[in-house]
Scaffold this motif. Structure first.
Motif, mmCIF file in Angstrom:
data_model
loop_
_atom_site.group_PDB
_atom_site.id
_atom_site.type_symbol
_atom_site.label_atom_id
_atom_site.label_comp_id
_atom_site.label_asym_id
_atom_site.label_seq_id
_atom_site.Cartn_x
_atom_site.Cartn_y
_atom_site.Cartn_z
ATOM 1 N N ARG A 101 -35.278 14.634 -7.566
ATOM 2 C CA ARG A 101 -34.851 15.883 -8.201
ATOM 3 C C ARG A 101 -33.535 15.786 -8.963
ATOM 4 N N THR A 102 -32.779 14.728 -8.783
ATOM 5 C CA THR A 102 -31.454 14.660 -9.400
ATOM 6 C C THR A 102 -31.524 14.810 -10.918
ATOM 7 N N GLU A 103 -32.328 13.990 -11.560
ATOM 8 C CA GLU A 103 -32.421 14.039 -13.020
ATOM 9 C C GLU A 103 -32.987 15.368 -13.501
ATOM 10 N N LYS A 104 -33.991 15.881 -12.787
ATOM 11 C CA LYS A 104 -34.590 17.163 -13.164
ATOM 12 C C LYS A 104 -33.560 18.291 -13.087
ATOM 13 N N CYS A 105 -32.782 18.272 -12.021
ATOM 14 C CA CYS A 105 -31.773 19.313 -11.845
ATOM 15 C C CYS A 105 -30.669 19.180 -12.892
ATOM 16 N N GLU A 106 -30.306 17.959 -13.223
ATOM 17 C CA GLU A 106 -29.304 17.731 -14.266
ATOM 18 C C GLU A 106 -29.768 18.315 -15.598
ATOM 19 N N GLN A 107 -31.037 18.151 -15.905
ATOM 20 C CA GLN A 107 -31.574 18.688 -17.158
ATOM 21 C C GLN A 107 -31.400 20.207 -17.214
ATOM 22 N N ASP A 108 -31.709 20.873 -16.102
ATOM 23 C CA ASP A 108 -31.553 22.331 -16.060
ATOM 24 C C ASP A 108 -30.086 22.736 -16.170
ATOM 25 N N LEU A 109 -29.226 22.041 -15.435
ATOM 26 C CA LEU A 109 -27.808 22.397 -15.445
ATOM 27 C C LEU A 109 -27.181 22.153 -16.813
ATOM 28 N N MET A 110 -27.578 21.106 -17.489
ATOM 29 C CA MET A 110 -27.085 20.867 -18.848
ATOM 30 C C MET A 110 -27.523 22.004 -19.772
ATOM 31 N N PHE A 111 -28.704 22.531 -19.513
ATOM 32 C CA PHE A 111 -29.219 23.656 -20.297
ATOM 33 C C PHE A 111 -28.390 24.914 -20.045
ATOM 34 N N TYR A 112 -28.155 25.236 -18.768
ATOM 35 C CA TYR A 112 -27.448 26.470 -18.426
ATOM 36 C C TYR A 112 -25.937 26.383 -18.660
ATOM 37 N N TYR A 113 -25.392 25.153 -18.641
ATOM 38 C CA TYR A 113 -23.955 24.978 -18.880
ATOM 39 C C TYR A 113 -23.663 24.460 -20.293
ATOM 40 N N ASP A 114 -24.606 24.636 -21.203
ATOM 41 C CA ASP A 114 -24.405 24.268 -22.615
ATOM 42 C C ASP A 114 -23.943 22.820 -22.778
ATOM 43 N N ASP A 115 -24.629 21.920 -22.073
ATOM 44 C CA ASP A 115 -24.387 20.475 -22.190
ATOM 45 C C ASP A 115 -22.992 20.046 -21.735
ATOM 46 N N ASN A 116 -22.356 20.857 -20.904
ATOM 47 C CA ASN A 116 -21.027 20.516 -20.389
ATOM 48 C C ASN A 116 -21.163 20.001 -18.951
ATOM 49 N N ARG A 117 -21.271 18.700 -18.809
ATOM 50 C CA ARG A 117 -21.488 18.082 -17.504
ATOM 51 C C ARG A 117 -20.320 18.311 -16.543
ATOM 52 N N GLU A 118 -19.123 18.438 -17.080
ATOM 53 C CA GLU A 118 -17.945 18.616 -16.233
ATOM 54 C C GLU A 118 -18.017 19.898 -15.405
ATOM 55 N N LYS A 119 -18.826 20.846 -15.849
ATOM 56 C CA LYS A 119 -18.928 22.127 -15.156
ATOM 57 C C LYS A 119 -19.657 22.024 -13.815
ATOM 58 N N PHE A 120 -20.453 20.974 -13.632
ATOM 59 C CA PHE A 120 -21.255 20.914 -12.406
ATOM 60 C C PHE A 120 -21.246 19.550 -11.728
ATOM 61 N N GLU A 121 -20.566 18.582 -12.295
ATOM 62 C CA GLU A 121 -20.702 17.201 -11.835
ATOM 63 C C GLU A 121 -20.247 16.989 -10.393
#
Length: 291
Positions: A101-121
């Motif tokens: 699920r890691t990659e799948k969840c990352e895809q969703d979070l990048m979507f909801y956080y406008d491609d800002n990985r620092e917001k959820f990493e």
């Protein structure tokens, strides 16, 4: 041999394990011992999800909380499989890459956080940090405790994935607008976490459950099985703490929503309205009697 035909799953009789009546199966024992906790968390999640689906900021925070758990479990699992220790073969045979699920969840979070990985990493909330640290330490000392997570966390997604996808796709106001994309395309971008890239999800679930039971049946001592059951209880309890933590964090936002007020203070609101109604009608009667 397991076979699939279109959307229909066919399993040989001996492959459909564990049977629901198999009281010795580790999965069934976990389910029985955690039933009360499961029902409590399920009720909590049902209420909180209904509220989160009305607010994308709250929803993405909840998704982020689960992301850290799955990412930590899968990172630790990979380490143990590659460690070539006494648990590596068992964990490797039970694990199915399609359920990662890691990659799948990352895809969703990048979507909801406008491609800002620092917001959820990285986890920043105390209960999330506690959960992650606990997983790392526990499975380092006792790798077989990963079996608790492989049962509780992943089978929950099998059970509710389709329902969640359906609920989320109908949520009003959850999805941001994306230029040039239809609603269906946007929904697909934001629901990867609940999607398994296989032809037959039910077959994947049955094979996963079968391998879990066959490999743990004689591969663990009774003492180790009891430890896995206790770790499963911890998972439910800590998930509940993480959800409550998010609720407290968003209390101001939630308190402005009528759905939250109705769900958490419905009884008191109803009583207050009844009192006001009684006062109103008594006042009318008094005024009528006087004049």
């Amino acid at each position: 041999m397991a076979q699939t035909s279109g959307a229909t799953t066919k399993l040989a009789q001996h492959e459909a394990v564990p049977a629901p009546t198999d009281v010795g199966a580790l999965a069934n024992r976990i389910n029985k011992e955690t039933r009360t906790l499961h029902n409590k968390i399920d009720k909590m999640m049902t209420l909180k999800l209904a509220l989160a689906l009305r607010d994308p900021k709250i929803y993405r925070q909840g998704l982020q909380s689960f992301y850290h758990v799955f990412a930590t479990v899968e990172r630790c699992l990979t380490q143990q499989i590659n460690a070539n220790n006494e648990w590596s073969d068992m964990l490797n045979e039970i694990w199915k890459p399609e359920i990662a699920r890691t990659e799948k969840c990352e895809q969703d979070l990048m979507f909801y956080y406008d491609d800002n990985r620092e917001k959820f990493e990285k986890p920043i909330m105390p209960e999330q940090i506690e959960f992650v640290n606990h997983i790392v330490k526990s499975v380092h000392d006792k790798p077989y405790l990963l079996l608790a997570y492989l049962h509780v966390m992943y089978l929950a997604l099998f059970a509710g994935g389709r329902i969640m996808r359906s609920s989320i796709s109908r949520a009003t106001g959850l999805f941001p607008q994306k230029n040039g994309l239809s609603h269906e395309e946007i929904v697909k971008l934001g629901t990867n976490f609940f999607t398994f890239d296989v032809a037959d999800e039910n077959l994947l679930r049955l094979v996963y459950k079968r391998d879990y039971e066959l490999l743990t049946r004689s591969g663990l001592t009774e003492e180790q099985k009891l430890e896995v059951i206790e770790e499963s209880k911890y998972i439910f309890e800590q998930n509940g703490k993480c959800v409550s933590e998010l609720e407290r964090h968003n209390l101001v936002r939630l308190s402005r929503k009528w759905s939250y007020i109705a769900a958490t203070k419905g009884y008191y609101v109803l009583m207050a309205l009844l009192v006001l109604a009684v006062v109103y009608y008594v006042r009318r009667l008094v005024v009528h009697a006087m004049f």
